[in-house]
Design an enzyme around this catalytic site. Structure first.
Site, PDB file in Angstrom:
ATOM      1  N   HIS A  12      -7.836  -0.774  -5.094  1.00  0.00           N
ATOM      2  CA  HIS A  12      -8.555  -0.774  -3.821  1.00  0.00           C
ATOM      3  C   HIS A  12      -9.761  -1.713  -3.848  1.00  0.00           C
ATOM      4  O   HIS A  12     -10.108  -2.320  -2.837  1.00  0.00           O
ATOM      5  CB  HIS A  12      -8.955   0.654  -3.438  1.00  0.00           C
ATOM      6  CG  HIS A  12      -7.787   1.491  -2.980  1.00  0.00           C
ATOM      7  ND1 HIS A  12      -7.072   2.299  -3.824  1.00  0.00           N
ATOM      8  CD2 HIS A  12      -7.193   1.614  -1.763  1.00  0.00           C
ATOM      9  CE1 HIS A  12      -6.087   2.905  -3.154  1.00  0.00           C
ATOM     10  NE2 HIS A  12      -6.142   2.506  -1.899  1.00  0.00           N
ATOM     11  N   GLU A  52     -10.507  10.194  -5.236  1.00  0.00           N
ATOM     12  CA  GLU A  52      -9.348   9.994  -4.351  1.00  0.00           C
ATOM     13  C   GLU A  52      -9.088  11.144  -3.397  1.00  0.00           C
ATOM     14  O   GLU A  52      -8.916  10.860  -2.192  1.00  0.00           O
ATOM     15  CB  GLU A  52      -8.087   9.698  -5.184  1.00  0.00           C
ATOM     16  CG  GLU A  52      -6.934   9.341  -4.278  1.00  0.00           C
ATOM     17  CD  GLU A  52      -5.673   8.968  -5.064  1.00  0.00           C
ATOM     18  OE1 GLU A  52      -5.619   9.181  -6.277  1.00  0.00           O
ATOM     19  OE2 GLU A  52      -4.746   8.475  -4.424  1.00  0.00           O
ATOM     20  N   HIS A  76     -13.296   2.189   2.631  1.00  0.00           N
ATOM     21  CA  HIS A  76     -13.104   1.831   1.233  1.00  0.00           C
ATOM     22  C   HIS A  76     -14.278   1.018   0.685  1.00  0.00           C
ATOM     23  O   HIS A  76     -14.486   0.979  -0.521  1.00  0.00           O
ATOM     24  CB  HIS A  76     -11.767   1.124   1.031  1.00  0.00           C
ATOM     25  CG  HIS A  76     -10.649   2.113   0.856  1.00  0.00           C
ATOM     26  ND1 HIS A  76     -10.326   2.653  -0.362  1.00  0.00           N
ATOM     27  CD2 HIS A  76      -9.837   2.710   1.753  1.00  0.00           C
ATOM     28  CE1 HIS A  76      -9.343   3.522  -0.211  1.00  0.00           C
ATOM     29  NE2 HIS A  76      -9.021   3.572   1.077  1.00  0.00           N
ATOM     30  N   HIS A 132       0.833  -1.201   0.000  1.00  0.00           N
ATOM     31  CA  HIS A 132       0.000   0.000   0.000  1.00  0.00           C
ATOM     32  C   HIS A 132       0.871   1.256   0.000  1.00  0.00           C
ATOM     33  O   HIS A 132       0.597   2.237  -0.712  1.00  0.00           O
ATOM     34  CB  HIS A 132      -0.927  -0.026   1.221  1.00  0.00           C
ATOM     35  CG  HIS A 132      -2.013   1.005   1.181  1.00  0.00           C
ATOM     36  ND1 HIS A 132      -2.124   1.996   2.115  1.00  0.00           N
ATOM     37  CD2 HIS A 132      -3.033   1.192   0.314  1.00  0.00           C
ATOM     38  CE1 HIS A 132      -3.181   2.758   1.827  1.00  0.00           C
ATOM     39  NE2 HIS A 132      -3.745   2.293   0.749  1.00  0.00           N
ATOM     40  N   HIS A 191     -12.176  10.861  -0.506  1.00  0.00           N
ATOM     41  CA  HIS A 191     -11.426   9.743   0.057  1.00  0.00           C
ATOM     42  C   HIS A 191     -10.316  10.202   1.003  1.00  0.00           C
ATOM     43  O   HIS A 191     -10.195   9.729   2.128  1.00  0.00           O
ATOM     44  CB  HIS A 191     -10.859   8.886  -1.087  1.00  0.00           C
ATOM     45  CG  HIS A 191      -9.692   8.051  -0.679  1.00  0.00           C
ATOM     46  ND1 HIS A 191      -8.384   8.447  -0.885  1.00  0.00           N
ATOM     47  CD2 HIS A 191      -9.624   6.861  -0.048  1.00  0.00           C
ATOM     48  CE1 HIS A 191      -7.564   7.526  -0.416  1.00  0.00           C
ATOM     49  NE2 HIS A 191      -8.289   6.550   0.100  1.00  0.00           N
ATOM     50  N   HIS A 223       1.244   4.073  -3.196  1.00  0.00           N
ATOM     51  CA  HIS A 223       1.067   5.520  -3.099  1.00  0.00           C
ATOM     52  C   HIS A 223       2.358   6.281  -3.402  1.00  0.00           C
ATOM     53  O   HIS A 223       2.325   7.480  -3.662  1.00  0.00           O
ATOM     54  CB  HIS A 223       0.504   5.902  -1.735  1.00  0.00           C
ATOM     55  CG  HIS A 223      -0.965   5.626  -1.634  1.00  0.00           C
ATOM     56  ND1 HIS A 223      -1.919   6.447  -2.183  1.00  0.00           N
ATOM     57  CD2 HIS A 223      -1.649   4.596  -1.080  1.00  0.00           C
ATOM     58  CE1 HIS A 223      -3.125   5.948  -1.960  1.00  0.00           C
ATOM     59  NE2 HIS A 223      -2.997   4.822  -1.293  1.00  0.00           N
ATOM     60  N   HIS A 258     -10.150   9.729   5.136  1.00  0.00           N
ATOM     61  CA  HIS A 258      -9.071   9.120   5.924  1.00  0.00           C
ATOM     62  C   HIS A 258      -8.705  10.013   7.104  1.00  0.00           C
ATOM     63  O   HIS A 258      -8.527   9.548   8.219  1.00  0.00           O
ATOM     64  CB  HIS A 258      -7.829   8.925   5.045  1.00  0.00           C
ATOM     65  CG  HIS A 258      -7.744   7.570   4.413  1.00  0.00           C
ATOM     66  ND1 HIS A 258      -7.104   6.514   5.013  1.00  0.00           N
ATOM     67  CD2 HIS A 258      -8.233   7.103   3.247  1.00  0.00           C
ATOM     68  CE1 HIS A 258      -7.185   5.442   4.226  1.00  0.00           C
ATOM     69  NE2 HIS A 258      -7.861   5.772   3.157  1.00  0.00           N
TER      70      HIS A 258
END
Lengths: 697, 697
Positions: free
Chosen positions: B242, B354, B409, B213, B369, B217, B373
């Protein structure tokens, strides 16, 4: 001296850097413990035992001989893992610690004690070890003269921002001793002013206050061998010492425009106050869990901690205690009725509420205060599903940092107050002292107006290096900012009309003049706000008038500055040349720098109360404050090996509801008392304290 | 080689032990960076600059020359303190990191890049430094050949139980290299089985999965210089990678008798899932804050983090995105209408959801998104009153550990699914491959029955020593227990009736056969449960039948074992003699050991699906999986510098609702597809893995 190590240093070496194994050279001189056989090494080092001699301490000739002894069975205390946290509030942990204390206390000679201390050190949990060693050192006849290092130097992680240790490690590794720079810990590191409760964080997080609380519980453990627990009026002192903490905290709150603490009465409601202590448990490799705002309490059932109780249990115990108080009698384990008398009732209640092993009936009255601490320490993981440790509330070294400590103690204190309200008021003749009259009282502070006390911030340094296991030697300082005040002087003018020499006890208290609404107090409320500043015996000569002069630094509730901030190992006077006073068993005692509340910039209006009571009702045979080993903070901590030095109920004359007709403080006064208005003026400036080292800026 | 240091090691030295200053000798050989002037030293070391030469590295002749350069202005990235935590999800932090990346990318030569890296190292926040350096090393033409060390070795604190570091420090200090013992981290260190969600902790906390992960990124930053962000179909890959994580997590959940993850739809409700990560942020001197069960989210307003948004903002953005999807068009910043086409719509949506800097209209569609988070990372301190850092959810290195990651997610994936449901179904002729027919598929595993796959636990070692700043050199291993499976082989029998050579893409998927009720699936639900196991191009000869054999280890979604567990600096093959494959820019890729779910002891019933699709609709000019630098995990990570190597919609053929009349998987099949029942049999045994070192037991 060259190659020998005195007993004082031997113990320092055992208590310092608790995760560095016994075979790693200790202290600045790299002293080595000469163990008589490899059996002394912990299991996990047995495979490299042959290797150690060539790696550690070959080049030192500073050696501590260790006697060969019959090694004790440590299997019970070893059931707590070395990386676990340790809580005095957890019965299972206490039992293990008690076993360890028994082993330490049972060794016949100092040499045997030293040997078993060496043997146990790398085996048992380091926190438990330090606690048990401390209790033993305080109570063994052959170690009583030795000085315990301040816990804030052995386990600085429990006293200062965890964020400082990485920076300290950098300092220690990167800089030579002469070039290390004290690491400044900001006053506001746990929260910001958005959080109202943070306004009094300087009180809750004060190192000296937390050291006092730890030491108090070391002197007055609620479970240990019986001869250690059973001390004169220990139940009553539990009440009084904590009542004074509440009064002091409420005083600080009023200075900061916060209302008095609300009692935590409903254990089913979310707890509004959040607290994020930002302390690491370096040994336990976890930090102390925070408590977000709005956390809810739950029944506790933690298999690995061997503890299980319900909120309903606490509620039932509480209700039984209140009922017993209101009936005026308790029932002991034999089913006998025991009166809660005017004199002895509070002592019985203190042991019941805490509860200590002296509790008259643990089954019936349970364990309210201790298990309440534990309940409040675990809203985040009541059934241990998340394998989390408890919060600061379960550790006497850290509990006073948390706002909820004061809500819980506001509740437990109220239990005692219910009892006190059932007792007869003091009639005027029990307060007065015939022939003795105070005609004037006054406070003077250098550079301040009459009846003004002044406060400011002061920076002091704490050596972290004993807590920085596996780093190069030599001090690394953290610089803390704390409340401080100018010393001040009481002047008391007394008339003695008795024509003979008289003795009396001077009792000095301070309270806010107004409540949180800005209104004058009813006496029945204000009496709980009085904080004790001093208490001492005076002799009044035959002359009619005399003036008593007393310095604030002589206070019988405080221990001197040097007890909090000193470096025991160092021989150089690190506190600016001032002679270091013996740091004795006490350690217990309110820190001198927190003697008075902060006040306000405009001057916080207070009332200073002074009385002189009749010595015949005060005196305790063979014991008086300021006299005897560890008598510096007699009011809060008692005197070692002696009776509590004041026969009156603790808190006298404010521990009872007033006699009929008394609504205000003025109405309460008898001629041997006086009240005057004083102001505490706070200046928001920061000064270097006496402990500030001469290292680079 | 003796006294020189190759570029690979130069970078390792800069990235390792991030809080040991630049002047402390690096690596096992004690290499020293020869800075051209003291200006390269950070401010806080200027006062001891003269002193350093005599203290560090005098005895080494392993030296790295550092070129004198015009020193850049780092004042902006330096606004993040060195002891702060760093979050890619925080716009302000991203902007600082972007500036730093620009500086690193802008250096004309490798030597200039090295010089500026040395200059910046002790100045900027270490986490930001490592992130920006990693992006630069991956994307600079002159460093592309170099290997990034696994983040789990540079910052092991983000991957393993924080409790291990004190023990590692003991090992490192007390034991010689040859006698150090790997420190075993139990599989269940974050919770116990009382916590249902903990059953799948082995997935959430897997080091390889979290490394993937992080690397993803790193390869696909959502903010960075535009040429780095703009990669072929990056928005669509955000969706697909995802989506596959969700499918895999749900698969694991079903194996553990947990239902599929519930979407986090109501941000106003308390979050049931608690999580206590037990990770320290060693650099930031704090641990990652836990989230107790029942935590509530709040509007975010954190002054010091320069961020402020409301839950209502997220709700509005979400509703606008859903409306745009259901209308089938979005509006760009110029006010123009842009269609969400069958082919390109998903890519636009990925960037919007995103959100990356490629978002077509950030003002209108916001930052669902990323800010979600951040919202989920801060229930404990939404207004920073407690001066707390964010939780694991705000860091791509750690977010996948938290159960709430999957609930969030599940929600974002659903946004994409709403879009996918608006697209036309694949008609049979878009699925079929005329002339190609799969007649049989089969899986074989050594020692297992036909169509059985087998899983077990395996222990592997991670070297912690690069994260143990200021300790003696030499590896100290943590031993982790992870899921592993026996390698297995697919056998695919194919009929080619076309009489000519044909090419096709073999697509292999696996799904649970039954839902959480134990009932057969509707295809419309099962299609989202299919996890991709492999995808590769085959050439079918003229012969009518042929058998394709493929090993599980060749999977195009995984990276090999060695990418997760290797020691780059060491020249000895620490993985049991097996040649180490080049660890390249990828790092990105699903860890091979997690290729298949755990299964159950009795054998978890699954359906293996294989299709061969027509190459003419798959092929991308100049790009194919398994071909090119960093192509090992092409399905999840793309291929460096090339287009995504499969022209079909990602997730094909399962990314659409089925054509009319298809209710079950069987009905979905065309002749070029096959399905067979397989079982995954889990044995609860633990074996030593290939990375397990030969140190003492």
């Amino acid at each position: 001296m060259a190659n020998t190590v005195d007993q004082q240093h031997q113990l320092l070496y055992l208590l310092g850097r608790p995760t560095e194994p016994i075979f790693v050279p200790k202290g600045d001189r790299g002293a080595v413990f000469d163990i008589p056989s490899n059996d002394f090494l912990a299991e996990r080092f047995q495979d490299v035992a042959g290797d150690l001699g060539t790696r550690f301490g070959e080049d030192t000739n500073v050696r501590v001989p260790v006697r060969n002894i019959t090694l004790p069975d440590l299997s019970f205390p070893m059931r707590l893992g070395r990386q676990e946290n340790f809580s005095l509030f957890l019965p299972w942990h206490r039992e293990m610690a008690t076993r360890l204390i028994e082993i330490f206390m049972g060794m016949r000679t100092y040499e045997d004690f030293l040997a078993v201390s060496v043997y146990a050190r790398d085996r048992v949990n380091p926190y438990m070890y330090i606690y048990a060693m401390s209790v033993a050192i305080l109570h063994r006849p052959d170690t009583r003269g030795l000085q315990l290092p301040p816990m804030s130097e052995i386990l600085p992680e429990k006293f200062v921002d965890g964020g400082v240790f990485d920076r300290a490690r950098e300092q220690s590794n990167v800089r030579n001793e002469g070039t290390r720079v004290p690491i400044e810990i900001p006053r506001d590191y746990t929260a910001s002013d958005l959080e109202e409760e943070h306004r009094v964080a300087y009180f809750r997080e004060d190192v000296g206050i937390n050291l006092h609380h730890w030491h108090w519980h070391l002197v007055y453990p609620f479970q240990a061998p019986l001869n250690i627990v059973r001390k004169d009026r220990r139940g009553e002192l539990f009440f009084y010492m904590h009542q004074q903490i509440q009064a002091r905290y409420n005083f600080e709150r009023l200075c900061n425009r916060l209302g008095r603490v609300k009692r935590l009465l409903n254990l089913r409601e979310p707890i509004e106050e959040g607290y994020f202590p930002k302390l690491d448990t370096l040994v336990a490799s976890r930090n102390y869990p925070p408590r977000p705002s709005g956390s809810k309490l739950s029944d506790i059932n933690r298999e690995a901690d061997q503890i299980r109780f319900d909120i309903a249990d606490l509620e039932r115990w509480r209700d039984r205690i209140i009922e017993a108080i209101q009936i005026g009698r308790v029932i002991n384990t034999k089913g006998e009725v025991v009166e809660l008398t005017e004199e002895g009732g509070i002592d019985i209640l203190g042991d019941i509420v805490e509860a200590s092993i002296l509790s008259i009936n643990p089954n019936l009255y349970g364990n309210v205060h201790n298990l309440g601490h534990f309940l409040l320490a675990l809203p985040h993981d009541p059934d241990q599903r998340h394998l989390e440790t408890f919060s600061v509330m379960a550790d006497p070294t850290t509990a006073m940092r948390d706002p909820v400590f004061y809500r819980w103690h506001a509740f437990t204190d109220d239990l005692f107050q219910i009892h006190k309200r059932t007792l007869p008021s003091y009639p005027a003749n029990k307060l007065d002292y015939q022939g003795v009259r105070i005609t004037n009282i006054e406070v003077t502070t250098k550079g301040a107006g009459k009846n003004e006390m002044t406060t400011f911030w002061e920076q002091n340094d704490i050596d972290l290096s004993r807590g920085l296991d596996f780093t190069p030697r030599g001090p690394v300082f953290a610089r803390l900012t704390q409340l401080q005040h100018e010393t001040f002087t009481y002047k008391i003018q007394v008339e003695n009309t008795s024509n003979s020499q008289r003795m009396g006890t001077v009792r000095i208290y301070l309270a806010p003049k107004f409540d949180e609404r800005g209104q004058p107090w009813l006496f029945r409320d204000q009496r709980n706000m009085f904080i004790e500043l001093d208490k001492f015996v005076v002799t009044l000569g035959r002359q009619k008038t005399s003036t008593i002069t007393r310095e604030s630094s002589q206070s019988s509730i405080t221990i001197p500055f040097e007890s909090t901030f000193r470096d025991l190992e160092s021989s150089r006077p690190s506190t600016g040349g001032q002679a270091l006073e013996a740091f004795n068993y006490c350690g217990c005692g309110w820190p001198q720098h927190m003697l008075i509340p902060r006040g306000t910039p405009e001057g916080f209006p207070c009332q200073l109360f002074i009385m002189i009571s009749d010595i015949k009702d005060d005196m305790v045979e063979g014991s008086s404050a300021g006299n005897g080993a560890c008598a510096e903070s007699a009011s809060f901590c008692g005197i070692r090996d002696k009776k509590y030095p004041d026969r009156r109920s603790m808190g006298y004359p404010f521990d009872r509801v007033p006699r009929s007709g008394v609504d205000t403080l003025q109405q309460f006064l008898t001629p041997n008392m006086a009240v005057t208005d004083v102001r505490i003026v706070f200046t928001n400036r920061t000064e270097p304290g006496r402990s500030v080292s001469n290292q680079l800026p």
